[in-house]
Design a protein around this motif. Sequence first.
Motif, PDB file in Angstrom:
ATOM      1  N   ARG A  19       1.046  -1.368  -0.168  1.00  0.00           N
ATOM      2  CA  ARG A  19       0.116  -0.091  -0.035  1.00  0.00           C
ATOM      3  C   ARG A  19       0.636   1.743  -0.199  1.00  0.00           C
ATOM      4  O   ARG A  19       0.088   2.013  -1.117  1.00  0.00           O
ATOM      5  N   LEU A  20       1.927   1.086   1.227  1.00  0.00           N
ATOM      6  CA  LEU A  20       2.987   2.487   1.178  1.00  0.00           C
ATOM      7  C   LEU A  20       3.088   2.758  -0.520  1.00  0.00           C
ATOM      8  O   LEU A  20       3.923   3.732  -0.570  1.00  0.00           O
ATOM      9  N   ALA A  21       3.409   1.988  -0.611  1.00  0.00           N
ATOM     10  CA  ALA A  21       4.712   1.556  -2.295  1.00  0.00           C
ATOM     11  C   ALA A  21       4.193   2.057  -3.060  1.00  0.00           C
ATOM     12  O   ALA A  21       4.501   2.900  -4.046  1.00  0.00           O
ATOM     13  N   SER A  22       2.830   2.049  -3.315  1.00  0.00           N
ATOM     14  CA  SER A  22       1.457   2.431  -4.563  1.00  0.00           C
ATOM     15  C   SER A  22       1.515   4.393  -4.079  1.00  0.00           C
ATOM     16  O   SER A  22       0.960   4.781  -4.940  1.00  0.00           O
ATOM     17  N   LEU A  23       1.681   4.414  -2.849  1.00  0.00           N
ATOM     18  CA  LEU A  23       1.246   6.207  -2.660  1.00  0.00           C
ATOM     19  C   LEU A  23       2.582   6.826  -2.386  1.00  0.00           C
ATOM     20  O   LEU A  23       2.611   8.028  -2.144  1.00  0.00           O
ATOM     21  N   ARG A  24       3.647   6.152  -2.301  1.00  0.00           N
ATOM     22  CA  ARG A  24       5.193   6.701  -3.087  1.00  0.00           C
ATOM     23  C   ARG A  24       4.917   8.316  -3.640  1.00  0.00           C
ATOM     24  O   ARG A  24       4.271   7.910  -4.575  1.00  0.00           O
ATOM     25  N   GLY A  25       5.107   8.990  -2.840  1.00  0.00           N
ATOM     26  CA  GLY A  25       4.980  10.120  -3.944  1.00  0.00           C
ATOM     27  C   GLY A  25       4.367  11.503  -3.942  1.00  0.00           C
ATOM     28  O   GLY A  25       4.360  12.376  -4.213  1.00  0.00           O
ATOM     29  N   GLN A  26       2.865  10.836  -3.407  1.00  0.00           N
ATOM     30  CA  GLN A  26       1.498  11.199  -3.028  1.00  0.00           C
ATOM     31  C   GLN A  26       1.423  12.136  -1.315  1.00  0.00           C
ATOM     32  O   GLN A  26       2.191  13.425  -1.310  1.00  0.00           O
ATOM     33  N   ALA A  27       1.140  10.875  -0.925  1.00  0.00           N
ATOM     34  CA  ALA A  27       1.194  11.522   0.485  1.00  0.00           C
ATOM     35  C   ALA A  27       1.777  10.690   1.760  1.00  0.00           C
ATOM     36  O   ALA A  27       1.918  10.566   2.564  1.00  0.00           O
ATOM     37  N   VAL A  28       3.077   9.636   1.522  1.00  0.00           N
ATOM     38  CA  VAL A  28       3.724   8.853   0.974  1.00  0.00           C
ATOM     39  C   VAL A  28       4.883   8.882   0.932  1.00  0.00           C
ATOM     40  O   VAL A  28       5.838   8.849   0.298  1.00  0.00           O
ATOM     41  N   SER A  29       5.794   9.741   1.864  1.00  0.00           N
ATOM     42  CA  SER A  29       7.291   9.644   1.987  1.00  0.00           C
ATOM     43  C   SER A  29       8.274   8.477   1.566  1.00  0.00           C
ATOM     44  O   SER A  29       7.892   7.247   2.212  1.00  0.00           O
ATOM     45  N   ASP A  30       9.122   8.106   1.202  1.00  0.00           N
ATOM     46  CA  ASP A  30      10.238   7.225   0.646  1.00  0.00           C
ATOM     47  C   ASP A  30      10.933   6.572   2.365  1.00  0.00           C
ATOM     48  O   ASP A  30      10.685   6.041   2.276  1.00  0.00           O
ATOM     49  N   VAL A  31      10.739   7.650   3.720  1.00  0.00           N
ATOM     50  CA  VAL A  31      11.442   7.121   4.706  1.00  0.00           C
ATOM     51  C   VAL A  31       9.988   6.010   4.974  1.00  0.00           C
ATOM     52  O   VAL A  31      10.264   4.779   5.043  1.00  0.00           O
ATOM     53  N   ALA A  45       8.496   0.498   5.974  1.00  0.00           N
ATOM     54  CA  ALA A  45       7.516  -1.054   5.424  1.00  0.00           C
ATOM     55  C   ALA A  45       8.149  -1.951   4.918  1.00  0.00           C
ATOM     56  O   ALA A  45       7.844  -3.675   5.006  1.00  0.00           O
ATOM     57  N   GLN A  46       9.124  -2.043   4.162  1.00  0.00           N
ATOM     58  CA  GLN A  46       9.809  -2.978   3.430  1.00  0.00           C
ATOM     59  C   GLN A  46      10.540  -3.813   4.426  1.00  0.00           C
ATOM     60  O   GLN A  46      11.084  -4.878   4.728  1.00  0.00           O
ATOM     61  N   THR A  47      11.275  -2.985   6.092  1.00  0.00           N
ATOM     62  CA  THR A  47      12.225  -3.105   6.832  1.00  0.00           C
ATOM     63  C   THR A  47      10.803  -4.290   7.732  1.00  0.00           C
ATOM     64  O   THR A  47      11.559  -5.328   8.001  1.00  0.00           O
ATOM     65  N   GLN A  48       9.076  -3.839   8.048  1.00  0.00           N
ATOM     66  CA  GLN A  48       9.317  -4.492   8.787  1.00  0.00           C
ATOM     67  C   GLN A  48       8.476  -5.825   7.955  1.00  0.00           C
ATOM     68  O   GLN A  48       8.274  -7.312   8.890  1.00  0.00           O
ATOM     69  N   LEU A  49       8.715  -5.525   6.493  1.00  0.00           N
ATOM     70  CA  LEU A  49       8.086  -7.108   6.029  1.00  0.00           C
ATOM     71  C   LEU A  49       9.267  -7.433   6.294  1.00  0.00           C
ATOM     72  O   LEU A  49       8.956  -8.896   6.306  1.00  0.00           O
ATOM     73  N   GLN A  50      10.435  -7.910   5.542  1.00  0.00           N
ATOM     74  CA  GLN A  50      11.668  -8.323   6.012  1.00  0.00           C
ATOM     75  C   GLN A  50      12.048  -9.137   7.421  1.00  0.00           C
ATOM     76  O   GLN A  50      11.723  -9.678   7.746  1.00  0.00           O
ATOM     77  N   LEU A  51      10.976  -8.106   8.565  1.00  0.00           N
ATOM     78  CA  LEU A  51      11.334  -8.550   9.629  1.00  0.00           C
ATOM     79  C   LEU A  51      10.171  -9.933   9.735  1.00  0.00           C
ATOM     80  O   LEU A  51      10.127 -10.820  11.037  1.00  0.00           O
ATOM     81  N   ALA A  52       8.968  -9.940   9.516  1.00  0.00           N
ATOM     82  CA  ALA A  52       8.233 -10.813   9.467  1.00  0.00           C
ATOM     83  C   ALA A  52       8.529 -11.969   8.831  1.00  0.00           C
ATOM     84  O   ALA A  52       8.130 -12.928   9.492  1.00  0.00           O
ATOM     85  N   GLN A  53       9.184 -11.521   7.827  1.00  0.00           N
ATOM     86  CA  GLN A  53       9.512 -13.022   6.626  1.00  0.00           C
ATOM     87  C   GLN A  53      10.662 -13.730   7.623  1.00  0.00           C
ATOM     88  O   GLN A  53      10.148 -14.345   8.175  1.00  0.00           O
TER      89      GLN A  53
END
Length: 359
Positions: A126-138, A143-151
């Motif tokens: 979700r956040l990747a799809s909103l990048r550059g609009q209302a969501v920053s790169d940080v 979110a990607q880091t949390q995905l890796q930790l979940a994996q």
Amino acid sequence: MTSTPYRKPFFVSYLSRALPLVALLLALPVHAQEAEVPAVVPKPVKLMTLSSEPVTLQRQFFGQVTARQTVDLAFQVGGQLEVLNADEGTSMEVGALIAQLDLAVYERAVAQAKANFDKAQRDADRLASLRGQAVSDVSVRDAQTQLQLAQIALDNAQADLGDASLRAPFDALVARRLVPNYQTVSAGTPVVRLHDVSELRVDIQVPEVLFRQAGAGDNVAFEAALPGDATRYPMELREFEAETSNVGQTFNITMAFTESPGAFVFPGASVTVYASAEGKVPDGIILPETALVFDPAGAAAVMVFAEGTVRQTPVEIELHEDGRLYMTEGPEEGTQIVVTGASQLSDGQPVRPFTRIGE
């Protein structure tokens, strides 16, 4: 005048009483009156046969049968034992289930880790799809880091679930159960002991001198004998410890049976190992010092065995540089002589070959 009663002379009265005893002694058999002459018992002696052929050197060692490897299986996680399929003395094929903990807690942990992973995946998408609009790169990178930790958490939970089961790492013999079933065990607690009996081996202790001699050539043959079994089984050298033991200056050598010694031969069984090697061809007939007899003039002789007696026979000897005594003149090859204690025998004395203690 009073008459005196007649009395027999003393010797007449004594003779009349002794005559029956004399007659009894005369009636005894003649051989009963003769003293028995003790029979001469032949003395047991150790013999050797004179020969200039190479002598087979043989040594005997005592050891124990061992497995190719022995392992104590333990869980990498803790929990309550629910399955313990380990009857002592039974064989297990590689991969067979031996023990298992209660899996419910680990299955729930996997389900929880899977749910967290799915949520982290949705958040990252979700956040990747909103990048550059209302969501920053940080935020996207977080979110990607949390995905890796979940994996990682999901992988750990699945690994713990797999570690809650113990399977045979090889075709194994169950030697011993180390804990009872349904007991709660912690990680690292040994549960069962397994032997890898795909190859039975024997450990022996060899003195340093013999170890060096055996290592100098490849003509040493090894055989093993088991108690109650007259068969000798060939063996091969597998490995040796490259340092001596703290006591006795001996090396531990591991041998392996090249053929099956039969059923019911398990690790721990006692075994006798025979090591034999062909010696060098001697320069003549070697005589041990214990076989020599010397007269007052210093002339040497040996005790030759023939027909149950020994005869003292002169010999000529020479001392060679190797420290051995060689016979230059004397009995021919094939003659049997007394090898030890010859000086304790006399010429013509009856003897018999010594075979074993107790005969």
